[in-house]
Design a protein around this motif. Sequence first.
Motif, mmCIF file in Angstrom:
data_model
loop_
_atom_site.group_PDB
_atom_site.id
_atom_site.type_symbol
_atom_site.label_atom_id
_atom_site.label_comp_id
_atom_site.label_asym_id
_atom_site.label_seq_id
_atom_site.Cartn_x
_atom_site.Cartn_y
_atom_site.Cartn_z
ATOM 1 N N THR A 33 0.832 -1.199 0.000
ATOM 2 C CA THR A 33 0.000 0.000 0.000
ATOM 3 C C THR A 33 0.869 1.252 0.000
ATOM 4 O OG1 THR A 33 -1.749 -1.158 1.202
ATOM 5 C CG2 THR A 33 -1.797 1.251 1.252
ATOM 6 N N ALA A 34 1.926 1.261 0.816
ATOM 7 C CA ALA A 34 2.816 2.418 0.884
ATOM 8 C C ALA A 34 3.539 2.635 -0.436
ATOM 9 C CB ALA A 34 3.827 2.231 2.012
ATOM 10 N N ALA A 37 1.103 4.169 -2.826
ATOM 11 C CA ALA A 37 0.868 5.575 -2.474
ATOM 12 C C ALA A 37 2.013 6.444 -2.970
ATOM 13 C CB ALA A 37 0.710 5.716 -0.972
ATOM 14 N N ALA A 41 1.787 9.589 -5.422
ATOM 15 C CA ALA A 41 2.291 10.886 -4.957
ATOM 16 C C ALA A 41 3.127 11.572 -6.023
ATOM 17 C CB ALA A 41 3.101 10.706 -3.677
ATOM 18 N N LEU A 52 -10.971 8.926 -1.413
ATOM 19 C CA LEU A 52 -10.663 7.594 -0.889
ATOM 20 C C LEU A 52 -11.947 6.985 -0.342
ATOM 21 C CD1 LEU A 52 -7.415 8.611 1.048
ATOM 22 C CD2 LEU A 52 -7.565 7.632 -1.242
ATOM 23 N N LYS A 60 -7.718 3.289 4.166
ATOM 24 C CA LYS A 60 -7.743 4.612 3.534
ATOM 25 C C LYS A 60 -6.732 5.550 4.199
ATOM 26 C CE LYS A 60 -12.146 5.358 4.246
ATOM 27 N NZ LYS A 60 -12.447 4.086 4.961
ATOM 28 N N PHE A 63 -3.155 4.597 3.397
ATOM 29 C CA PHE A 63 -2.758 5.053 2.060
ATOM 30 C C PHE A 63 -2.463 6.556 2.087
ATOM 31 C CE2 PHE A 63 -3.604 6.897 -2.060
ATOM 32 C CZ PHE A 63 -2.930 6.042 -2.924
ATOM 33 N N ALA A 64 -3.356 7.338 2.707
ATOM 34 C CA ALA A 64 -3.182 8.793 2.742
ATOM 35 C C ALA A 64 -1.898 9.168 3.487
ATOM 36 C CB ALA A 64 -4.391 9.451 3.386
ATOM 37 N N LEU A 67 1.074 8.477 1.340
ATOM 38 C CA LEU A 67 1.183 9.437 0.247
ATOM 39 C C LEU A 67 1.791 10.753 0.732
ATOM 40 C CD1 LEU A 67 -1.443 10.019 -2.526
ATOM 41 C CD2 LEU A 67 -0.304 11.956 -1.460
ATOM 42 N N HIS A 99 -5.461 16.829 3.998
ATOM 43 C CA HIS A 99 -6.046 15.503 4.209
ATOM 44 C C HIS A 99 -7.323 15.684 5.027
ATOM 45 C CE1 HIS A 99 -5.634 11.241 6.194
ATOM 46 N NE2 HIS A 99 -6.655 11.328 5.359
ATOM 47 N N LEU A 126 -6.750 15.267 -0.287
ATOM 48 C CA LEU A 126 -7.111 13.862 -0.086
ATOM 49 C C LEU A 126 -8.365 13.815 0.777
ATOM 50 C CD1 LEU A 126 -3.564 12.557 0.987
ATOM 51 C CD2 LEU A 126 -4.452 12.827 -1.333
#
Length: 521
Positions: A33-34, A37, A41, A52, A60, A63-64, A67, A99, A126
């Motif tokens: 996931t990272a 992201a 980015a 998301l 979610k 991920f944020a 990012l 975010h 985001l």
Amino acid sequence: MRGPASLIGAARTAASKPGVETWELTLPDEAATAALAADVARALKPGDLVTLSGDLGVGKSTFARALVRARANDPELEAPSPTFTLLQTYDLPRGPIVHADLYRLTGPEELEELGWDEAGEDAIVLVEWPDRLGAELPPDRLDLALDIAPGGAGRRARFSGYGAFARRLARLRDGKRFVDAAGWGEAAREHVQGDASSRLYERLTLGNRTAILMDAPARAHGPAIRDGKSYLTLARLAVDVKPFVAVADALRGLGYAAPQIYAQDLVNGFLLVEDMGFEPVAAGGQPIASRYELAADLLADLHGRELPVDLPVGRELYRVPPYDVSAMLVECDLLNDWYLPHATGVSPDPEAREAFHALWRAALEPVLAEEPTWTLRDYHSPNLTWRDDREGLAKLGLLDFQDMVMGPPAYDVVSLMQDARVDMPDGLEMALAARYLERRRRTDPSFEPRAFARAYATIGAQRATKILGIFVRLAKRDGKPGYLANLPRVLKTLAANLAHPDLAELAAWYEARLGPLERPA
């Protein structure tokens, strides 16, 4: 071996309706996931909206957070979830990120109380739980929907690119596939400051190896501006990556240090090339004399060779285009279209433009009558690197040459010695020019320094004219105002070149519109 962000099973794409592009993949763990992201980015820019979607606990916020850290280039950055604050803002070197977690929002009307409009201005935004924004979402956005993969084996991710984001998502997907296929999917990736073009660059690091990823989509021609032709066609500019590959291979074949091509996708415009390092030939706005001397020697060596016009690229031949009077005139017109309106508020009328063209045709005629050579066209400090561990001319790394043309030898000499980004110390330009002339005469006794001096002044004036327009265009059209700081240096160069006696009529045209030029002593 595939990295943690590699797809589990085949990624698949579909366009569910016009203007929408989708990309589905499976993420086996948080590291995947990272990594995903971080890929996203790199593709974002200020003003983008990423929504998301998914149930509680699907990742979610993970991920944020990844990012934001990737965009900040700081894996340890504190990035708390805005579950209770609703909005979290990050002021980062490459632009702010907002975010938002709207789970506790009861309706769109509460957004105004949060300062939503002001917070998201010129920022990457985001948004978790975007359904709280109401039925109408902005038409240009990237949506990521996450859920649990069957059997609990990680997460399923489905990207949807809407509107202008559809093409960008497709490019992100294709770039990821290209890097994976080249065997660099596990590489750490770092944004590299690029040139003035739309190309993007990243340095990939895999163990003790590095490479440069060039993301260069084909350029659209734009409207016809003269004789039914676009600016790109008239100015003889490359529209895809084929010229870069052809010229890089040809330069290396002559023993020069152009990047080796590790992997290529000529259709989609992705290249993985040798990392030529980042040691510059100029420092603190000043040229490093010994490095400039070798750069002059390389040009003298190149210009003493017989060079082909047709270069192989794959199974095809790429023909190096001529740097003809049409190309040079359309470049000169950048002064009329961009610089003069910026500096004086007035663009020349058709009669003044025709006089301008006639003067330039006359000035360029003897220069373009000379035997042409490979003109790399961007042979200046940002596109040259120093490699102290090499020998001879291979110490000088060549980076940017896809717009190479068959043109006058003086052009690249001017590009090097009248660099628009550096201040040339007194006497160094003349010393470098003398060094170049001496080496040319050593290999070609018929070489005529006086004719070269005229060509040098003429091409210097042409190039300064073009750059004045380009720098204003970059500032006004492309949102890059930093280029305006170089205008005084370019004006000084223009005045020095127009001081040549053979360019007196051209100088008069410029002075009538710009006022007295500051001539050198």
